[in-house]
Design a protein around this motif. Structure first.
Motif, PDB file in Angstrom:
ATOM      1  N   HIS A  26       0.559  -1.424  -0.183  1.00  0.00           N
ATOM      2  CA  HIS A  26       0.408  -0.006  -0.083  1.00  0.00           C
ATOM      3  C   HIS A  26       0.694   1.116  -0.126  1.00  0.00           C
ATOM      4  CE1 HIS A  26      -3.513  -2.789   0.769  1.00  0.00           C
ATOM      5  NE2 HIS A  26      -2.759  -3.123   1.728  1.00  0.00           N
ATOM      6  N   ASP A  44      -8.002   5.805  14.771  1.00  0.00           N
ATOM      7  CA  ASP A  44      -7.431   4.320  14.340  1.00  0.00           C
ATOM      8  C   ASP A  44      -6.401   3.847  15.117  1.00  0.00           C
ATOM      9  OD1 ASP A  44      -7.148   2.203  12.677  1.00  0.00           O
ATOM     10  OD2 ASP A  44      -4.910   3.454  11.381  1.00  0.00           O
ATOM     11  N   SER A  48      -5.180   0.536  12.627  1.00  0.00           N
ATOM     12  CA  SER A  48      -5.888  -0.756  11.095  1.00  0.00           C
ATOM     13  C   SER A  48      -5.309  -0.103   9.844  1.00  0.00           C
ATOM     14  CB  SER A  48      -7.336  -1.352  11.312  1.00  0.00           C
ATOM     15  OG  SER A  48      -7.378  -1.640  12.631  1.00  0.00           O
ATOM     16  N   SER A  49      -5.392   1.287   9.774  1.00  0.00           N
ATOM     17  CA  SER A  49      -5.086   1.587   8.510  1.00  0.00           C
ATOM     18  C   SER A  49      -3.545   2.469   7.906  1.00  0.00           C
ATOM     19  CB  SER A  49      -6.198   1.810   7.920  1.00  0.00           C
ATOM     20  OG  SER A  49      -7.196   1.445   7.547  1.00  0.00           O
TER      21      SER A  49
END
Ligand code: CMC
Length: 454
Positions: A26, A44, A48-49
């Protein structure tokens, strides 16, 4: 690099956020300056992101089940490399040249001994103390023994600390075991390789000669390589957080050990074997699956599921193969726990609950079985994980200190508490302020005098 534009619902404007490119996986939106141009933060919990850093050490593709150390596939490293060579790769970024490996091995071998006074720390613990409790105390205490290597601003001192920690962790781990079983501490031997030396310190006794079995050494090597690093997991993130304040590496690794100890992180390898032993037979497995699916039951299938892997954990594939080979090579026949593990895996992977949530066996599902076959008691499993992961922690700690982008870790929060209010004097407070239900009920806590034992 193209930008992301964040529109502000209040109409106050839009914020342009740069996009950072990954070599694999990513890309990341760079939100470092979000608060400069807006009045919002990102939310967050559990990250998680969120990419907390950039890193060139380990790559995990959770969808495809890929794990690379510095670009090399984990199964190839297990086949072709030694743990010390992998440690060099993780720490310095490339496979070593022969003379570089020889020097690194020499440096590690010549730092394996502990200051003799450290043995008195062990004697301060109860014999039944969990080895992880002992290890985090002793590793933290190393900072008191090496004041010359706690200046993290000196690159040379950083390297010396790394050598010391990689070299001494097997000695510290084995001594934790020897102390719990009441046997004399065994000193390291410079003529043995890293894995054989660890087995020697664990299992030899002064009364008789001990020759490490090469089959055990090979399995040990695989175990240590597979567990050496896993990018920004909870314990590695802990090490980076503690190190971000420029705390010394001994304190950082002690913090990593604390984090790893948790039953849903490194402690899961103990929990898997304990779970299988408690279930006792293949007949009990369907009920275990039923309980794991029941939201009112805290029981989970230990060794199953992962935040990143949404397919088979490649480390579990390697561990399962190594365990099968170990059984064959040692001619041990069928291990009932292995039969249970394979059947549990089969039942789970046929069940819609596990399939739909993409819950597959993780590294801990089979690693505990290997450690059990090598003769390690269950309560040593997480300590051996810590010994291996120390290398990964140190690679991340080194990378972080050398990264000009890294600053002290200081997350923001979404504040959801009361707004400004006035202090109420004690005698004017209502009897129903709501806190009674949050306090433990029942009898008063026992006093220290009544709980000291053992
Ligand atoms: N058994 C039953 N249900 C599970 C399990 C499990 N082992 N793992 C996850 N789930 C369910 C969970 O209840 C949730 O269901 P729902 O969506 O209906 O609420 C869903 O799957 C997602 O789980 P999560 O807890 O939100 O996932 P997470 O990414 O926060 O947690 C995990 C990952 C590894 C902590 C978790 O899968 C777990 O507790 N596994 C068992 C412990 C374990 O094996 N840990 C070792 C991890 S790998 C090595 C390491 O980290 O050291």
């Amino acid at each position: 690099m193209s930008d992301y534009t964040l529109s502000d619902e209040t109409g106050a404007g839009a914020t342009r956020l740069p996009l950072m490119k990954a070599t694999l996986g990513h890309d990341a939106i760079d939100v470092r300056h979000l608060l400069d141009g807006s009045h919002v933060t990102t939310y967050d919990p559990g990250f998680s992101s969120t990419a907390s850093c950039s890193s060139a050490i380990t790559y995990v593709d959770g969808e495809k089940g890929v794990l690379l150390y510095r670009g090399y596939a984990i199964d190839e490293l297990v086949e072709k490399s030694s743990f010390v060579e992998v440690a060099y790769l993780l720490l310095f970024g490339e496979l070593p040249l022969p003379k570089e490996l020889a020097k690194f091995e020499y440096d590690i071998i010549h730092h394996t001994m502990l200051h003799e006074q450290i043995t008195s720390f062990y004697h301060g613990f109860r014999r039944d103390a969990h080895p992880m409790a002992v290890m985090l105390g002793v590793v933290g205490a190393l900072s008191a023994f090496y004041p010359d290597s706690i200046n993290v601003y000196d690159p040379m001192q950083r390297l010396v600390s790394i050598d010391r920690l990689v070299a001494k962790l097997p000695t510290i781990t084995a001594m934790a075991y020897k102390y719990t079983v009441g046997q004399p501490f065994v000193y390291p031997r410079n003529d043995l390789d890293y894995c054989s030396n660890f087995l020697h310190m664990m299992f030899s006794v002064p009364a008789e000669a001990y020759v490490p079995n090469p089959i055990f050494t090979k399995a040990m090597n695989a175990l240590l390589i597979v567990q050496a690093d896993h990018e920004q997991n909870a314990s590695t993130s802990t090490v980076r957080t503690v190190g971000s304040s420029r705390a010394n590496p001994f304190a950082c690794v002690a913090a990593g050990i604390s984090s790893l100890w948790g039953p849903i992180h490194g402690g899961a390898n103990e929990a898997v074997v304990a779970m299988l032993q408690e279930l006792g037979s293949v007949a009990a497995l369907p009920d275990a699956i039923r309980r794991a699916k029941d939201k009112n039951d805290p029981f989970r299938l230990m060794g199953f599921g992962h935040r990143v892997y949404k397919s088979y954990d490649p480390r579990a594939t390697v561990m399962k193969r190594i365990y099968g080979e170990l059984l064959d090579e040692l001619d041990l026949g069928d291990d009932p726990l292995f039969e249970m593990a394979k059947e549990l895996e089969k039942l789970a992977l046929e069940d819609d609950y596990f399939v739909s949530r993409k819950l597959y066996p993780n590294v801990d599902f089979y690693s505990g079985l290997i450690m059990k076959a090598l003769g390690f008691p269950i309560n040593m499993f997480t300590s051996i994980f810590a010994l291996s992961r120390t290398t990964g922690w140190l690679a991340h700690w080194k990378e972080m200190i050398e990264d000009p982008d890294q600053r002290i870790t200081r997350p923001r929060q979404l504040y959801v508490g009361p707004t400004l209010r006035s202090y109420v004097n004690l005698d004017a407070r209502s009897t129903t302020n709501g806190t009674a239900s949050k306090m433990p009920s029942g009898p008063a806590m026992p006093s220290e005098a009544s709980i000291v034992g053992g």
